[in-house]
Motif scaffolding. Structure first.
Motif, PDB file in Angstrom:
ATOM      1  N   ASP A 149       0.886  -1.170   0.000  1.00 15.26           N
ATOM      2  CA  ASP A 149       0.000   0.000   0.000  1.00 15.26           C
ATOM      3  C   ASP A 149       0.925   1.222   0.000  1.00 15.26           C
ATOM      4  N   SER A 150       1.257   1.704  -1.201  1.00 14.04           N
ATOM      5  CA  SER A 150       2.268   2.778  -1.272  1.00 14.04           C
ATOM      6  C   SER A 150       1.741   4.083  -0.676  1.00 14.04           C
ATOM      7  N   GLY A 151       0.424   4.302  -0.754  1.00 19.39           N
ATOM      8  CA  GLY A 151      -0.152   5.519  -0.173  1.00 19.39           C
ATOM      9  C   GLY A 151       0.108   5.581   1.326  1.00 19.39           C
ATOM     10  N   TYR A 173       3.390   7.271   2.143  1.00 22.35           N
ATOM     11  CA  TYR A 173       3.303   8.746   2.112  1.00 22.35           C
ATOM     12  C   TYR A 173       2.527   9.264   3.320  1.00 22.35           C
ATOM     13  N   ARG A 174       1.506   8.505   3.719  1.00 22.08           N
ATOM     14  CA  ARG A 174       0.714   8.925   4.889  1.00 22.08           C
ATOM     15  C   ARG A 174       1.541   8.881   6.171  1.00 22.08           C
ATOM     16  N   VAL A 175       2.312   7.803   6.353  1.00 29.53           N
ATOM     17  CA  VAL A 175       3.118   7.691   7.583  1.00 29.53           C
ATOM     18  C   VAL A 175       4.142   8.831   7.627  1.00 29.53           C
ATOM     19  N   ALA A 189      -0.287  14.105   2.873  1.00 33.31           N
ATOM     20  CA  ALA A 189       0.476  13.103   2.103  1.00 33.31           C
ATOM     21  C   ALA A 189       0.565  13.535   0.642  1.00 33.31           C
ATOM     22  N   SER A 190      -0.539  14.039   0.093  1.00 30.40           N
ATOM     23  CA  SER A 190      -0.497  14.419  -1.327  1.00 30.40           C
ATOM     24  C   SER A 190       0.321  15.697  -1.521  1.00 30.40           C
ATOM     25  N   GLN A 191       0.467  16.487  -0.452  1.00 33.72           N
ATOM     26  CA  GLN A 191       1.319  17.683  -0.566  1.00 33.72           C
ATOM     27  C   GLN A 191       2.809  17.323  -0.538  1.00 33.72           C
ATOM     28  N   LEU A 236      12.092  13.033  -2.739  1.00 37.31           N
ATOM     29  CA  LEU A 236      11.470  12.142  -1.757  1.00 37.31           C
ATOM     30  C   LEU A 236      10.995  10.877  -2.470  1.00 37.31           C
ATOM     31  N   ARG A 237      10.358  11.043  -3.617  1.00 38.56           N
ATOM     32  CA  ARG A 237       9.834   9.886  -4.358  1.00 38.56           C
ATOM     33  C   ARG A 237      10.984   8.960  -4.762  1.00 38.56           C
ATOM     34  N   THR A 238      12.084   9.562  -5.194  1.00 41.26           N
ATOM     35  CA  THR A 238      13.228   8.746  -5.613  1.00 41.26           C
ATOM     36  C   THR A 238      13.770   7.954  -4.421  1.00 41.26           C
ATOM     37  N   GLY A 262      -1.381   2.216  -5.725  1.00 44.27           N
ATOM     38  CA  GLY A 262      -0.993   3.605  -5.498  1.00 44.27           C
ATOM     39  C   GLY A 262      -1.368   4.496  -6.661  1.00 44.27           C
ATOM     40  N   ARG A 263      -0.432   5.388  -7.019  1.00 47.33           N
ATOM     41  CA  ARG A 263      -0.678   6.317  -8.135  1.00 47.33           C
ATOM     42  C   ARG A 263       0.288   6.070  -9.288  1.00 47.33           C
ATOM     43  N   ASP A 264       1.506   5.615  -8.937  1.00 47.98           N
ATOM     44  CA  ASP A 264       2.554   5.477  -9.960  1.00 47.98           C
ATOM     45  C   ASP A 264       3.135   4.061  -9.975  1.00 47.98           C
ATOM     46  N   MET A 265       2.313   3.089  -9.578  1.00 48.32           N
ATOM     47  CA  MET A 265       2.819   1.711  -9.527  1.00 48.32           C
ATOM     48  C   MET A 265       3.171   1.225 -10.933  1.00 48.32           C
ATOM     49  N   LEU A 283      -9.886  18.182  -5.105  1.00 45.04           N
ATOM     50  CA  LEU A 283      -8.596  18.873  -4.933  1.00 45.04           C
ATOM     51  C   LEU A 283      -7.440  17.872  -4.993  1.00 45.04           C
ATOM     52  N   ARG A 284      -7.664  16.719  -4.342  1.00 46.82           N
ATOM     53  CA  ARG A 284      -6.599  15.697  -4.299  1.00 46.82           C
ATOM     54  C   ARG A 284      -6.352  15.133  -5.707  1.00 46.82           C
ATOM     55  N   ASP A 285      -7.454  14.918  -6.477  1.00 46.02           N
ATOM     56  CA  ASP A 285      -7.319  14.446  -7.868  1.00 46.02           C
ATOM     57  C   ASP A 285      -6.459  15.423  -8.659  1.00 46.02           C
ATOM     58  N   ARG A 330      -4.306  17.662  -7.577  1.00 46.71           N
ATOM     59  CA  ARG A 330      -2.912  17.676  -7.151  1.00 46.71           C
ATOM     60  C   ARG A 330      -2.174  16.424  -7.661  1.00 46.71           C
ATOM     61  N   ASP A 331      -2.829  15.261  -7.571  1.00 43.95           N
ATOM     62  CA  ASP A 331      -2.171  14.009  -7.963  1.00 43.95           C
ATOM     63  C   ASP A 331      -1.993  13.897  -9.487  1.00 43.95           C
ATOM     64  N   LYS A 332      -2.945  14.481 -10.249  1.00 38.27           N
ATOM     65  CA  LYS A 332      -2.852  14.347 -11.711  1.00 38.27           C
ATOM     66  C   LYS A 332      -1.994  15.436 -12.339  1.00 38.27           C
ATOM     67  N   ASP A 333      -1.962  16.605 -11.703  1.00 37.72           N
ATOM     68  CA  ASP A 333      -1.263  17.742 -12.325  1.00 37.72           C
ATOM     69  C   ASP A 333       0.182  17.886 -11.904  1.00 37.72           C
ATOM     70  N   ARG A 334       0.617  17.125 -10.886  1.00 39.52           N
ATOM     71  CA  ARG A 334       1.991  17.346 -10.421  1.00 39.52           C
ATOM     72  C   ARG A 334       2.993  16.923 -11.502  1.00 39.52           C
ATOM     73  N   GLU A 335       4.192  17.534 -11.396  1.00 39.93           N
ATOM     74  CA  GLU A 335       5.193  17.271 -12.444  1.00 39.93           C
ATOM     75  C   GLU A 335       5.800  15.884 -12.330  1.00 39.93           C
TER      76      GLU A 335
HETATM   77  O1  C5P Z   1      -3.797   6.158  -1.663  1.00 34.96           O
HETATM   78  P1  C5P Z   1      -3.835   7.141  -0.529  1.00 34.96           P
HETATM   79  O2  C5P Z   1      -5.040   8.022  -0.533  1.00 34.96           O
HETATM   80  O3  C5P Z   1      -3.595   6.514   0.790  1.00 34.96           O
HETATM   81  O4  C5P Z   1      -2.568   8.098  -0.802  1.00 34.96           O
HETATM   82  C1  C5P Z   1      -2.378   9.301  -0.101  1.00 34.96           C
HETATM   83  C2  C5P Z   1      -1.637  10.283  -1.013  1.00 34.96           C
HETATM   84  O5  C5P Z   1      -0.310   9.819  -1.227  1.00 34.96           O
HETATM   85  C3  C5P Z   1      -2.239  10.438  -2.417  1.00 34.96           C
HETATM   86  O6  C5P Z   1      -3.217  11.447  -2.512  1.00 34.96           O
HETATM   87  C4  C5P Z   1      -1.038  10.755  -3.276  1.00 34.96           C
HETATM   88  O7  C5P Z   1      -0.800  12.137  -3.362  1.00 34.96           O
HETATM   89  C5  C5P Z   1       0.119  10.123  -2.544  1.00 34.96           C
HETATM   90  N1  C5P Z   1       0.555   8.919  -3.235  1.00 34.96           N
HETATM   91  C6  C5P Z   1       1.450   9.071  -4.269  1.00 34.96           C
HETATM   92  N2  C5P Z   1       1.936   7.968  -4.896  1.00 34.96           N
HETATM   93  C7  C5P Z   1       1.545   6.752  -4.545  1.00 34.96           C
HETATM   94  C8  C5P Z   1       0.592   6.571  -3.511  1.00 34.96           C
HETATM   95  C9  C5P Z   1       0.097   7.684  -2.873  1.00 34.96           C
HETATM   96  O8  C5P Z   1       1.806  10.181  -4.617  1.00 34.96           O
HETATM   97  N3  C5P Z   1       2.065   5.702  -5.170  1.00 34.96           N
END
Ligand code: C5P
Length: 223
Positions: free
Chosen positions: A36-38, A41-43, A97-99, A106-108, A127-130, A177-179, A181-186
């Motif tokens: 659960d990659s999200g 980021y949450r932790v 987490a999304s911020q 950090l992602r790297t 996740g988002r980028d699996m 808002l979260r969509d 941020r997650d879709k528009d980030r570089e």
């Molecule tokens: O999936 P979840 O809502 O728990 O993820 C929290 C936030 O972590 C997402 O909104 C997203 O910004 C970020 N995330 C990410 N890449 C992932 C998983 C989560 O950027 N692979």
């Protein structure tokens, strides 16, 4: 699994698309590992908040992450030996987490840790980028989608059942808002890769979605 190489199922999708529940069920059915990659980021977001870290400062975040021990066991998330599952599942931490997830460095830094979950016989990673970044060679790539209204309703039920006081229209607003941020980030934005099977879940229940993915899994396994 061919030649002892783990079979990887990558499941991506926006907030509230049901990835978590679905991915967990599939990993249990197949007896595969689960990522659960999200939650990672949450932790980190939770730890940053507790330590009053400036989440816009990548140096502070990197320094924080280097001293964190994030673990998953007994169906819970652990931070430096303490169970944090219930604290990281609140909306404010999802937003934070999304911020922090916009930071490339950090992602790297998290890539190797995420990839360490890939072990025989296989892995279900959500996740988002699996499919796009973490496991670009995944054997099966799924994109779970659902309308904002449906996702807000699901989140609402989930949070209410845990005793949280939430408002449906606030949740829908937060999801939009979260969509964005997650879709528009570089870096590593949420995208549908061309090999992905897109599953629209507004009119599917959990069992139907799980069965659809399992039948795609059977098809891919045979190839
Ligand atoms: O999936 P979840 O809502 O728990 O993820 C929290 C936030 O972590 C997402 O909104 C997203 O910004 C970020 N995330 C990410 N890449 C992932 C998983 C989560 O950027 N692979």
């Amino acid at each position: 699994m061919k030649n002892n190489i783990p079979f990887v199922i990558a499941i991506d999708g926006p907030a509230g698309s049901g990835k978590g529940t679905i991915a967990k069920k599939i990993s249990t059915k197949l007896n595969y590992h689960y990522l659960d990659s999200g939650a990672i980021y949450r932790v980190i977001a939770y730890a940053a908040k507790k330590k009053n870290i400036n989440t816009e400062s990548i140096e502070e975040l990197i320094n924080l992450v280097k001293h964190l021990k994030i673990e998953f066991f007994e169906n819970n998330e652990w931070l430096n030996g303490n169970k944090v599952s219930e604290f990281i599942r609140v909306e404010s931490i999802g937003k934070l987490a999304s911020q922090i997830a916009i930071h490339d460095k950090l992602r790297t830094l998290l890539l190797e840790y995420q990839r360490s979950f890939c072990k025989p016989p296989g892995l279900v990673a959500e996740g988002r980028d699996m499919a796009s970044v973490v496991f670009p060679n995944a054997n099966l790539k799924i994109y779970l989608s659902a309308s904002v209204d449906e996702r807000a309703k699901r989140r609402y039920k989930q949070l209410i059942s845990k005793g949280n006081d939430v408002n449906l229209s606030d949740l829908a607003h937060e999801i939009k808002l979260r969509d964005k941020r997650d879709k528009d980030r570089e870096v590593s934005p949420l995208v549908i890769v061309k090999e992905a099977y897109v599953i629209e879940t507004d009119n599917l229940n959990e069992t139907e979605t799980v069965n659809k993915i399992l039948s795609l899994f059977d098809k891919e396994k045979r190839c």
